[in-house]
Design an enzyme around this catalytic site. Structure first.
Site, short mmCIF file in Angstrom:
data_model
loop_
_atom_site.label_atom_id
_atom_site.label_comp_id
_atom_site.label_asym_id
_atom_site.label_seq_id
_atom_site.Cartn_x
_atom_site.Cartn_y
_atom_site.Cartn_z
CB THR A 1 -43.14 -70.05 -58.92
OG1 THR A 1 -41.97 -69.73 -59.66
CG2 THR A 1 -43.53 -71.33 -59.10
CE LYS A 2 -44.13 -63.69 -52.57
NZ LYS A 2 -43.94 -63.64 -51.05
#
Ligand code: F1P
Length: 331
Positions: free
Chosen positions: A325-326
């Site tokens: 995920t970012k």
């Protein structure tokens, strides 16, 4: 799939650098040494790179992973008079937890981020916000742009200006040199990729390895060049690629290593300043007028391109890395 956003960012990241250089010139020098640089993931490698640059300039500095600061602030701070917390998102859990404990210890904090209006920026004594978020999971332009800022800010602390070293177009030149070589290297998918970098270049070696891991899930290793002889190189074989991020001013130990690794069957690519290369063909040359200490933002570009190309060759989508995920949030 097309080339995608990550590939585009690799090409255009330089557009953000002049703004970062300007910001480092005009923003307050909010802290005094000893300094502690803190971050997670790529931002932890930025912290390491900054601490190395600082020491190279004669400024006492160290780096710590935000998780370590959170779990043991006393040992991590150890006399630091100022802390720089680096986080692209400004919302990573460990960075927020670290800033809480640092503030409890009464040490001033400067945050470097690519996102204003975040909890991290709000908790800082001073926040620098660069317009360099990538909008991708992996860090590309945010990495080089924040590194550019950190280097320039540290240079300024010593009364010097980093901007004259970075005329526009340098990144494009390095990328242009890297493109044919990376294509050639990846005609066959390497068994394994090793990243070697000494001193100020070690953080860049780690970032290169992380990019290949994140985007391609590729088998990678990273070491200080001379440490590589102490055990790890026993695994070297044909089909391995070894990136050697050379320090042009310190050739004694690194040059013999190239021949020794090649004798074991691996292909070595060196990234080195013009005029200081070992006489062989797999070389990416960095501009001669950029000192070793400041060349990190340029040296990482061939590694970003290699990681992206390798990921595509492995059938992965670099814009959507698997299981990532970012922003990492605990709980
Ligand atoms: C950076 C980071 C990246 C990683 C992933 C999660 O955190 O750990 O290095 O690629 O995308 O985020 P931050 O700089 O936002 O704190």
């Amino acid at each position: 799939m097309g080339d995608g956003r990550v590939r585009q960012l690799i090409s255009i990241q330089e557009q953000r650098w002049s703004e970062a250089l300007h910001s480092a010139r005009v923003e307050p020098l909010s802290l005094s040494p000893p300094l502690l640089f803190v971050g997670c993931g790529s931002s932890y490698y930025l912290a390491q790179a900054a601490a190395s640059v600082a020491r190279g300039l004669g400024i006492t500095a160290s780096a710590a992973a935000a998780g370590d600061v959170w779990s043991d602030p006393t040992a991590s701070l150890l006399g630091a008079k100022g802390v720089i917390v680096i986080s692209r998102s400004g919302t990573t859990s460990e960075a927020l937890l670290a800033i809480d404990v640092i503030r409890t210890c009464g040490v001033p904090v400067h945050v470097l981020t690519c996102n204003a209006d975040t909890a991290l920026a709000a908790a800082a004594d001073y926040a620098t916000v660069l317009n360099a978020d990538d909008d991708t999971v992996v860090m590309i332009q945010s990495f080089t742009t924040m590194l550019m800022w950190l280097q320039a800010w540290l240079m300024r602390m010593q009364g010097r200006d980093a901007a004259p070293f970075f005329r526009p177009g340098l990144a494009a030149e390095v990328l242009g040199a890297a493109e044919p070589l990376v294509k050639d290297l990846l005609e066959t998918i390497p068994r394994r990729t090793v990243y070697l970098g000494a001193g100020v270049r070690f953080a860049i070696a780690q970032e290169g390895a992380l990019k290949a891991l994140e985007m391609g899930g590729a088998p990678v290793l990273w070491y200080e060049p001379l440490e590589f002889r102490h055990g790890p190189w026993g695994l070297i074989d044909e089909g391995d690629v070894v990136w050697l991020l050379r320090l042009g001013d310190r050739t004694e130990g690194e040059v013999p290593l190239i021949a020794d690794i090649e004798a074991r069957g691996a292909r070595v690519v060196e990234i080195v300043r013009v005029g200081q290369e070992y006489p062989r063909h797999d070389v990416i040359r960095l501009p001669q007028n950029v000192p070793d200490l400041l060349a990190g933002p340029l040296a990482v570009i061939p590694l970003q391109l290699y990681a992206w190309t390798l990921a595509v060759a492995l059938g992965r989508d670099p814009d959507h890395p698997r299981n990532l995920t970012k922003v990492v949030r605990i709980g």
